[in-house]
Design a protein around this motif. Structure first.
Motif, PDB file in Angstrom:
ATOM      1  N   THR A  81       0.856  -1.183   0.000  1.00  0.00           N
ATOM      2  CA  THR A  81       0.000   0.000   0.000  1.00  0.00           C
ATOM      3  C   THR A  81       0.891   1.231   0.000  1.00  0.00           C
ATOM      4  O   THR A  81       1.791   1.343   0.828  1.00  0.00           O
ATOM      5  N   VAL A  82       0.635   2.120  -0.943  1.00  0.00           N
ATOM      6  CA  VAL A  82       1.389   3.362  -1.042  1.00  0.00           C
ATOM      7  C   VAL A  82       0.393   4.504  -0.874  1.00  0.00           C
ATOM      8  O   VAL A  82      -0.604   4.574  -1.578  1.00  0.00           O
ATOM      9  N   SER A  83       0.691   5.388   0.067  1.00  0.00           N
ATOM     10  CA  SER A  83      -0.124   6.583   0.286  1.00  0.00           C
ATOM     11  C   SER A  83       0.777   7.788   0.120  1.00  0.00           C
ATOM     12  O   SER A  83       1.888   7.817   0.654  1.00  0.00           O
ATOM     13  N   CYS A  84       0.290   8.765  -0.614  1.00  0.00           N
ATOM     14  CA  CYS A  84       1.091   9.974  -0.799  1.00  0.00           C
ATOM     15  C   CYS A  84       0.183  11.153  -1.106  1.00  0.00           C
ATOM     16  O   CYS A  84      -0.951  10.992  -1.537  1.00  0.00           O
ATOM     17  N   LYS A  85       0.706  12.323  -0.868  1.00  0.00           N
ATOM     18  CA  LYS A  85      -0.010  13.563  -1.178  1.00  0.00           C
ATOM     19  C   LYS A  85       0.448  14.057  -2.536  1.00  0.00           C
ATOM     20  O   LYS A  85       1.626  13.952  -2.882  1.00  0.00           O
ATOM     21  N   ILE A  86      -0.498  14.598  -3.282  1.00  0.00           N
ATOM     22  CA  ILE A  86      -0.202  15.193  -4.576  1.00  0.00           C
ATOM     23  C   ILE A  86      -0.367  16.702  -4.421  1.00  0.00           C
ATOM     24  O   ILE A  86      -1.454  17.183  -4.118  1.00  0.00           O
ATOM     25  N   ILE A  87       0.733  17.427  -4.572  1.00  0.00           N
ATOM     26  CA  ILE A  87       0.710  18.878  -4.439  1.00  0.00           C
ATOM     27  C   ILE A  87       1.291  19.481  -5.713  1.00  0.00           C
ATOM     28  O   ILE A  87       2.416  19.155  -6.102  1.00  0.00           O
ATOM     29  N   ASP A  88       0.513  20.337  -6.347  1.00  0.00           N
ATOM     30  CA  ASP A  88       0.923  20.978  -7.607  1.00  0.00           C
ATOM     31  C   ASP A  88       1.379  19.957  -8.642  1.00  0.00           C
ATOM     32  O   ASP A  88       2.433  20.102  -9.275  1.00  0.00           O
ATOM     33  N   SER A 129       7.220  13.949  -1.572  1.00  0.00           N
ATOM     34  CA  SER A 129       8.014  12.833  -1.058  1.00  0.00           C
ATOM     35  C   SER A 129       8.022  12.777   0.464  1.00  0.00           C
ATOM     36  O   SER A 129       8.101  11.695   1.049  1.00  0.00           O
ATOM     37  N   SER A 130       7.896  13.914   1.131  1.00  0.00           N
ATOM     38  CA  SER A 130       7.940  13.909   2.590  1.00  0.00           C
ATOM     39  C   SER A 130       6.699  13.254   3.203  1.00  0.00           C
ATOM     40  O   SER A 130       6.727  12.825   4.350  1.00  0.00           O
ATOM     41  N   GLN A 131       5.618  13.179   2.425  1.00  0.00           N
ATOM     42  CA  GLN A 131       4.380  12.612   2.946  1.00  0.00           C
ATOM     43  C   GLN A 131       4.022  11.291   2.261  1.00  0.00           C
ATOM     44  O   GLN A 131       2.851  10.969   2.077  1.00  0.00           O
ATOM     45  N   THR A 132       5.038  10.539   1.907  1.00  0.00           N
ATOM     46  CA  THR A 132       4.835   9.251   1.253  1.00  0.00           C
ATOM     47  C   THR A 132       5.012   8.138   2.272  1.00  0.00           C
ATOM     48  O   THR A 132       5.919   8.178   3.093  1.00  0.00           O
ATOM     49  N   LYS A 133       4.126   7.160   2.202  1.00  0.00           N
ATOM     50  CA  LYS A 133       4.198   6.016   3.113  1.00  0.00           C
ATOM     51  C   LYS A 133       3.994   4.736   2.294  1.00  0.00           C
ATOM     52  O   LYS A 133       3.042   4.630   1.523  1.00  0.00           O
ATOM     53  N   VAL A 134       4.899   3.780   2.471  1.00  0.00           N
ATOM     54  CA  VAL A 134       4.827   2.495   1.771  1.00  0.00           C
ATOM     55  C   VAL A 134       4.774   1.395   2.825  1.00  0.00           C
ATOM     56  O   VAL A 134       5.611   1.353   3.727  1.00  0.00           O
TER      57      VAL A 134
END
Length: 161
Positions: free
Chosen positions: A116-123, A128-133
């Protein structure tokens, strides 16, 4: 008389086939309906996110390319209110190849290991700082990575020959 008996047998056999053909048509219709429903379940937002370009180590690829290469059986979810992308798929080598898993464990993970990969998409970029695997097997977390290292590990895995 023989011809009439043969024709009667053939007609009897073919009359049973009509029901079977109807069942086959219904099954095919159900499969098509399920496929259309699955395709519409992926929102337009997810399609736009999947098309985002990633530039890493002089190589350009899309979010879709990344995950379709490193995972199997992918499920996409995007929450536009939180700008969060969640990708879930089945583990496959060479992802996390630096782990000291034996052959049996790798086979079990390839069958039922969930990444499971969770991440924020900004612009239109992955933050990368808010990515979790996370890698889980039978509900147990086997591996968890966060931040830039986690995202770069995914990119590096994608770039492996």
């Amino acid at each position: 008389m023989t011809k009439v008996a043969c024709m009667s047998c053939i007609c009897a056999l073919l009359s049973g086939c009509g029901d079977r053909i109807s069942e086959i048509k219904d099954a095919a219709s159900g499969i098509n309906s399920a496929a259309n429903s699955a395709a519409s379940a992926v929102s337009r937002d997810v399609h736009a996110i999947r098309a985002i370009d990633i530039n890493y180590q002089d190589t350009s690829f899309t979010v879709n390319d990344l995950f379709k290469t490193i995972l199997r059986d992918i499920r996409w979810d995007y929450d536009p209110e939180k700008n969060e992308l969640h990708v879930r798929g089945t583990w496959q080598p060479p992802l996390f190849s630096d782990q000291s898993w034996n052959k049996e464990m790798k086979e079990m993970l390839a069958e039922a290991g969930v990444v499971t990969v969770s991440c924020k998409i900004i612009d239109d970029k992955i933050d990368s700082s808010q990515t979790k695997v996370t890698l889980t097997y039978n509900g147990e977390i086997l591996l968890e990575q966060n931040g830039e290292d986690a995202l770069h590990h995914l990119y590096d895995t994608y770039l492996l020959p």
